[in-house]
Design a protein around this motif. Structure first.
Motif, PDB file in Angstrom:
ATOM      1  N   GLY A 161       0.988  -1.209   0.046  1.00  0.00           N
ATOM      2  CA  GLY A 161      -0.030   0.016  -0.013  1.00  0.00           C
ATOM      3  C   GLY A 161       0.801   1.255   0.051  1.00  0.00           C
ATOM      4  O   GLY A 161       0.329   2.158  -0.380  1.00  0.00           O
ATOM      5  N   LYS A 162       1.917   1.175   0.415  1.00  0.00           N
ATOM      6  CA  LYS A 162       2.849   2.378   0.367  1.00  0.00           C
ATOM      7  C   LYS A 162       3.361   2.616  -0.879  1.00  0.00           C
ATOM      8  O   LYS A 162       3.909   3.868  -1.040  1.00  0.00           O
ATOM      9  N   ASN A 163       3.492   1.825  -1.657  1.00  0.00           N
ATOM     10  CA  ASN A 163       4.114   1.869  -3.002  1.00  0.00           C
ATOM     11  C   ASN A 163       3.218   2.889  -3.895  1.00  0.00           C
ATOM     12  O   ASN A 163       2.197   2.895  -3.836  1.00  0.00           O
ATOM     13  N   ASP A 164       4.058   3.492  -4.825  1.00  0.00           N
ATOM     14  CA  ASP A 164       3.159   4.389  -5.837  1.00  0.00           C
ATOM     15  C   ASP A 164       2.432   3.253  -6.928  1.00  0.00           C
ATOM     16  O   ASP A 164       3.062   2.251  -6.977  1.00  0.00           O
ATOM     17  N   PHE A 165       1.366   3.741  -6.993  1.00  0.00           N
ATOM     18  CA  PHE A 165       0.456   2.714  -8.031  1.00  0.00           C
ATOM     19  C   PHE A 165       0.961   3.346  -9.408  1.00  0.00           C
ATOM     20  O   PHE A 165       1.030   4.545  -9.772  1.00  0.00           O
ATOM     21  N   ILE A 166       1.492   2.371 -10.176  1.00  0.00           N
ATOM     22  CA  ILE A 166       1.971   2.734 -11.474  1.00  0.00           C
ATOM     23  C   ILE A 166       0.634   2.781 -12.534  1.00  0.00           C
ATOM     24  O   ILE A 166      -0.016   1.843 -12.656  1.00  0.00           O
ATOM     25  N   GLU A 167       0.343   4.108 -13.166  1.00  0.00           N
ATOM     26  CA  GLU A 167      -0.740   3.904 -13.999  1.00  0.00           C
ATOM     27  C   GLU A 167      -0.232   3.436 -15.188  1.00  0.00           C
ATOM     28  O   GLU A 167       0.721   3.751 -15.921  1.00  0.00           O
ATOM     29  N   THR A 168      -1.270   2.449 -15.717  1.00  0.00           N
ATOM     30  CA  THR A 168      -1.044   1.903 -16.982  1.00  0.00           C
ATOM     31  C   THR A 168      -2.303   1.924 -17.726  1.00  0.00           C
ATOM     32  O   THR A 168      -3.512   1.876 -17.107  1.00  0.00           O
ATOM     33  N   GLY A 169      -2.272   1.918 -18.962  1.00  0.00           N
ATOM     34  CA  GLY A 169      -3.573   1.826 -19.828  1.00  0.00           C
ATOM     35  C   GLY A 169      -3.913   0.772 -20.726  1.00  0.00           C
ATOM     36  O   GLY A 169      -4.450   0.964 -21.553  1.00  0.00           O
ATOM     37  N   HIS A 170      -2.892  -0.240 -20.873  1.00  0.00           N
ATOM     38  CA  HIS A 170      -2.988  -1.523 -21.567  1.00  0.00           C
ATOM     39  C   HIS A 170      -3.359  -2.598 -20.985  1.00  0.00           C
ATOM     40  O   HIS A 170      -3.189  -2.880 -19.742  1.00  0.00           O
ATOM     41  N   SER A 171      -3.807  -3.674 -21.793  1.00  0.00           N
ATOM     42  CA  SER A 171      -4.208  -4.904 -21.243  1.00  0.00           C
ATOM     43  C   SER A 171      -3.032  -5.841 -20.905  1.00  0.00           C
ATOM     44  O   SER A 171      -3.083  -6.538 -19.968  1.00  0.00           O
ATOM     45  N   LEU A 172      -1.826  -5.736 -21.451  1.00  0.00           N
ATOM     46  CA  LEU A 172      -0.531  -6.457 -21.279  1.00  0.00           C
ATOM     47  C   LEU A 172       0.413  -5.624 -20.746  1.00  0.00           C
ATOM     48  O   LEU A 172       0.920  -4.466 -21.594  1.00  0.00           O
ATOM     49  N   VAL A 173       0.742  -5.661 -19.564  1.00  0.00           N
ATOM     50  CA  VAL A 173       1.858  -4.752 -18.897  1.00  0.00           C
ATOM     51  C   VAL A 173       3.241  -5.700 -18.827  1.00  0.00           C
ATOM     52  O   VAL A 173       3.078  -6.363 -18.085  1.00  0.00           O
ATOM     53  N   VAL A 174       4.279  -5.493 -19.649  1.00  0.00           N
ATOM     54  CA  VAL A 174       5.368  -6.001 -19.462  1.00  0.00           C
ATOM     55  C   VAL A 174       6.354  -5.463 -18.406  1.00  0.00           C
ATOM     56  O   VAL A 174       6.463  -4.386 -18.600  1.00  0.00           O
ATOM     57  N   VAL A 175       6.829  -6.033 -17.529  1.00  0.00           N
ATOM     58  CA  VAL A 175       7.578  -5.811 -16.560  1.00  0.00           C
ATOM     59  C   VAL A 175       8.895  -6.527 -16.754  1.00  0.00           C
ATOM     60  O   VAL A 175       9.217  -7.389 -16.595  1.00  0.00           O
TER      61      VAL A 175
END
Length: 495
Positions: A161-175
């Protein structure tokens, strides 16, 4: 002679992209995919699976271009320590920018960079400011006390919960990341927590080529992975969770097996249930289903194990590896039934050195022919062997000189009189430049130069550690090169 392939790359691209699409659908249209290994230039895979193209993973992502968003994770501690990628010689923070440029050049969208394990490190702050000045979105993820065992704390407002939420807009998020230990899995799980808090259904999967889960434990392809990770303490093993759940024997490596109970508990706490019964269930790797010539892949993998062994022996001499890594590779060699005898270049290089009393090399060409090279007054062993190989491939009489002394001597004089070199002999790159100049007036030299592309896939071995310039030149030509673990000159410092 037609080149043989052990791996169907086109089938792989098709199967892999389709399998990932199925996994996206399984989780309702949002998938965080942890990408292990190298996205670009996966030369290990191409060496052990002949036919696998080094850019296959990126090509697969290009097939999913409209659905893909890439997030690059980098550990703040690695930035602070100025950690360098051994294969490229650049720091991890610089490599993040290089990766962004490479992805964008291929038409792939990079959404952001997340700095993991952030605790106010000065170098990390400098990097974050640099990203801001470049207009690149960045996020911070923090150390979590008790990670990964204290699940209750991890899956809470004081953990993920302390981490920043990474805003993403695609169905596949490759990390992906510059290297290991960058926090890819933790980034994916943190995102699942935040997505769940927002009422969004999302899933997690892992894409890692090796070990190949549906090949036997002692298959040389999987043993070659152990050889490649001797410095990471990775060990292949039968996956007990998959065997228990399905009664089917599959292969995994120790870290995935060790973390799975924790991962399952985190899933259960975030989403009430874990969608996976075993670590192989999490994977999306289809490589094992695309091997079309098993024996060819076995042979290629045994050669890779031998190369890894000799490269580690050299690294130990340089102080970059220890006895434990060498011992692990010796065990892998025994299990894979690998000895230097599987490649005639090894014995031939030593025999030529014994015969001439000076450093020498030998190379097996892709068609199986053997070429040797010796040290002369004007050419080093690596340069000599390279020109001999070009003669063989160009069907040029070995007795003919392709480069006249009138071309070589001025270069040698320039090196010793003006550039501060003690050794007048030409390195491989200098020899090729001399060959190119000679080709302007000598048709045979021009013919030899046209053979360079035919060297790709050759295996070369030298009786001593050759210069880094020669090693890199051979690699650029696609030649696999190894050396005996000793220097030509007995001194303490070797540049």
């Amino acid at each position: 002679m037609a080149k043989k392939f052990g791996f169907d790359n086109e089938k792989y691209l098709s199967m892999q992209s389709e399998h990932i699409r199925e996994r996206i659908d399984q989780f309702g249209g949002k998938l965080y995919l942890e990408f292990g290994g190298k996205l670009f230039d996966d030369f290990h895979a191409s060496r052990v699976l002949p036919g696998f193209q080094p850019d296959s993973k990126v090509r697969m992502l290009q097939q999913l271009r409209d659905d893909v968003e890439i997030v690059i994770a980098v550990n703040a501690n690695d930035i602070e320590k100025n950690k360098v990628r051994g294969d490229l010689g650049i720091t991890y923070d610089d490599d993040c920018l290089r990766l962004m440029d490479s992805f964008r050049a291929l038409g792939l969208y990079v959404g952001s960079i997340v700095v993991t394990q952030y605790a106010g490190q000065g170098a990390a702050d400098t990097f974050l400011k640099r990203l801001e000045s470049l207009g690149i979105r960045s996020y911070r993820h923090y150390p979590i006390a008790g990670y990964p065992s204290d699940v209750a704390h991890i899956v809470s407002d004081e953990g993920f919960g302390k981490n920043d939420f990474i805003e993403t807009g695609h169905s596949l998020v490759v990390v992906t990341a510059p290297g290991p230990g960058s926090g890819k899995m933790a980034t994916c799980l943190s995102q699942l927590y935040h997505e769940h808090q927002r009422g969004v259904s999302a899933g997690y999967a892992k894409f890692e080529t090796f070990p190949i889960w549906n090949l036997p434990l002692k298959h040389p392809v999987n043993l070659a992975y152990e050889a490649a990770t001797a410095d990471l303490n990775d060990v292949n093993m039968i996956d007990p969770f998959h065997l228990d759940a399905y009664g089917v024997t599959t292969v995994n490596y120790n870290r995935d097996v060790e973390i799975f109970p924790v991962l399952r508990a985190i899933f259960e706490r975030i989403q009430d249930k874990c969608p996976y019964q075993s670590p192989p269930d999490m994977g999306v790797n289809m490589a094992g289903s695309c091997i079309v010539d098993d024996e060819l892949c076995r042979k290629a993998s045994r050669m890779e194990i031998l190369r890894r062994y000799y490269n580690t022996l050299v690294a130990r001499v340089r102080g970059e590896a220890d006895d434990e890594q060498v011992r692990k590779l010796e065990i892998v060699m025994q299990r894979a039934e690998v000895t230097p005898d599987i490649c005639p270049a090894y014995a031939a290089a030593l025999a030529k050195a014994e015969e001439t009393g000076a450093p020498a090399g030998a190379m097996v060409l892709p068609d199986g022919r053997l070429v040797t090279g010796k040290t002369s007054s004007l050419l080093g062993a690596s340069a000599s062997m390279l020109v001999n190989a070009l003669k063989v491939l160009g069907r040029i009489d070995d007795e003919l000189d392709l480069i006249s002394d009138m071309v070589i001597m001025p270069i040698s004089d320039l090196k010793t009189r003006h550039l501060g070199h003690n050794n007048p002999r030409l390195h491989s790159d200098e020899m090729l430049l001399a060959l190119a100049i000679s080709g302007l007036t000598n048709p045979l030299a021009a013919r030899a130069q046209k053979q360079l592309d035919k060297l790709k896939g050759s295996d070369a071995h030298f009786s001593v550690i050759i210069s880094e310039e020669d090693i890199q030149l051979y690699k650029r030509l696609g030649i696999h090169v190894t050396c005996e673990p000793k220097y030509e000159v007995n001194r303490l410092y070797h540049k």
